[in-house]
Design an enzyme around this catalytic site. Structure first.
Site, PDB file in Angstrom:
ATOM      1  N   GLU A 276       0.735  -1.013  -0.021  1.00 32.64           N
ATOM      2  CA  GLU A 276      -0.091  -0.054   0.056  1.00 32.64           C
ATOM      3  C   GLU A 276       0.856   1.099  -0.039  1.00 32.64           C
ATOM      4  O   GLU A 276       2.079   1.204   0.745  1.00 32.64           O
ATOM      5  CB  GLU A 276      -0.825   0.031   1.199  1.00 32.64           C
ATOM      6  CG  GLU A 276      -0.267   0.127   2.463  1.00 32.64           C
ATOM      7  CD  GLU A 276      -1.522   0.014   3.670  1.00 32.64           C
ATOM      8  OE1 GLU A 276      -2.600  -0.167   3.422  1.00 32.64           O
ATOM      9  OE2 GLU A 276      -1.130   0.113   4.797  1.00 32.64           O
ATOM     10  N   ILE A 277       0.334   2.160  -0.668  1.00 36.65           N
ATOM     11  CA  ILE A 277       1.124   3.444  -0.646  1.00 36.65           C
ATOM     12  C   ILE A 277      -0.020   4.504  -0.249  1.00 36.65           C
ATOM     13  O   ILE A 277      -1.000   4.620  -0.845  1.00 36.65           O
ATOM     14  CB  ILE A 277       1.409   3.963  -2.148  1.00 36.65           C
ATOM     15  CG1 ILE A 277       2.721   2.815  -2.663  1.00 36.65           C
ATOM     16  CG2 ILE A 277       2.216   5.225  -2.101  1.00 36.65           C
ATOM     17  CD1 ILE A 277       3.161   3.093  -4.147  1.00 36.65           C
TER      18      ILE A 277
END
Length: 378
Positions: A276-277
């Site tokens: 995830e960013i």
């Protein structure tokens, strides 16, 4: 006296060379050059190197206030190096973003030396404290241990593991509070043993910022009901108590089928959070902070086996507008046992990606990729 055979052979060879040169001067070199460039890229891929040159990327802009983040243990060193090499090759060798490593024990000299040599930016190493990496003090230990025994008997995935429960609680409510991350705006979660199969020709942190997005994912799928039977009811209770946190243009249609909204059952769709960013200010927001506190006092991370992936996913789907969530569909990503591979022709024709699009998880029945696209377009 006749002409020597050696002279005849030489003349024939010379004629062939001249003929080839004259022919290639018309259209040959262009074709040969294309073949050479392709072969050069393929060879670079085989060496594990990037196939794109600086001119292939968008113009480079100043870095964002961001870090690459890895939670790992000393015994994960080989898998950690695999992940670091992949991220550095596919992206970070051009940007030199810093890395932040966290561990519930002191990092060994071997781990620090090996990883710090491989990263292209600064590296920070953090040992977690007992509050971050532990169990709530008021928990019913007998109930927790019974849950672990029952899930072990029922062969629920990671149901036997207390450390896995502690990790999920940490990744749900503590990582973003750690002092080492307190000054960053964005983070990119990287787990040991993952690989990126496509060059990343832009800065994903800047993309989130420029497009006013708060959360990015690459794989979405259904979770195991046995690990979280009460999570949705606890979440709905929170929303009913705090309706101000429900985003107007939310993604309820991603997590609940048939447009049933909060009255429907959770369909188990979630963003696989090993990648995830995200904008860390989303996790620091009152909505998420209060949501985690509500979950934590119900002890579901231990009485059941709530994962951080469904927690992040439910929060993003409810508290963010759907336009604030980004699907990094152009990323190639592998985490045992699944991978996502872009399916567009250009990514493969240019050798940007080295993966098989026919095997991408998006085509499997438990993938939620189509569900997400339907949610975005609804």
């Amino acid at each position: 006296m006749g002409i020597p055979k050696s002279s005849i052979y030489f003349c024939i060879l010379l004629f062939c060379i001249i003929s080839f040169y004259l022919q290639s001067s018309k259209d040959g070199p262009k074709e040969l050059k294309v073949k050479y460039v392709f072969l050069k890229k393929a060879t670079a891929k085989q060496r594990g190197e990037s196939s794109l040159t600086d001119s292939d990327y968008f113009p480079k802009q100043p870095n964002m206030n961001a870090t690459l983040f890895m939670l790992c243990r000393n015994r994960d060193i080989k898998d950690a190096l695999v992940s670091i090499q992949s991220v550095e090759d596919r992206f970070n060798h051009r940007y030199h973003y810093p890395w932040t490593f966290m561990n519930d024990a002191p990092f060994t000299k071997e781990f620090i030396t090996a990883t710090s040599k491989m990263v292209s930016g600064d590296a920070t190493y953090v040992q977690l404290n007992n509050e971050e990496w532990g169990i709530p003090i008021n928990i019913d230990l007998n109930r927790m241990l019974k849950s672990i025994r029952d899930m072990t008997d029922d062969k629920v995935i990671y149901g036997f593991s207390l450390s896995y429960r502690i990790m999920c609680r940490f990744n749900s409510g503590f990582f973003y509070r750690n002092k080492a991350l307190s000054h960053y705006d964005y983070y990119w979660r990287v787990e040991p043993g993952v690989e990126y199969s496509c060059d990343i020709p832009y800065d994903p942190f800047r993309k989130l910022s420029d497009e006013n997005k708060a959360y990015g994912f690459v794989i979405s799928m259904t979770d195991y009901y046995e690990t979280l039977p009460s999570l949705w009811n606890v979440t709905r209770d929170f929303i009913h108590q705090n309706p101000q946190y429900l985003a107007q243009n939310n993604s309820l249609d991603f997590i609940v089928n048939d447009h049933q909204g909060l009255s429907g059952d959770y369909n188990l769709c979630h963003f696989w959070s090993n990648f995830e960013i995200a904008n860390l200010n989303f996790f620091r927001s009152p909505a998420y902070t209060d949501y985690f506190a509500h979950l934590d006092k119900n002890y579901g991370f231990f009485y059941e086996r709530w994962g951080d992936a469904p927690v992040h996913s439910l929060a993003a789907s409810l508290f963010l507008n759907k336009s604030q969530i980004h699907y990094f569909e152009d990323f190639g990503y592998y985490h045992l046992p699944w991978y996502h591979c872009p399916t567009d022709v250009q990514s493969h024709a240019t050798a940007r990606c080295l993966c098989d699009p026919t095997g991408t998880i998006d085509y499997l029945p438990f993938s939620c990729a189509i569900k997400w696209l339907e949610n975005i377009n609804s």
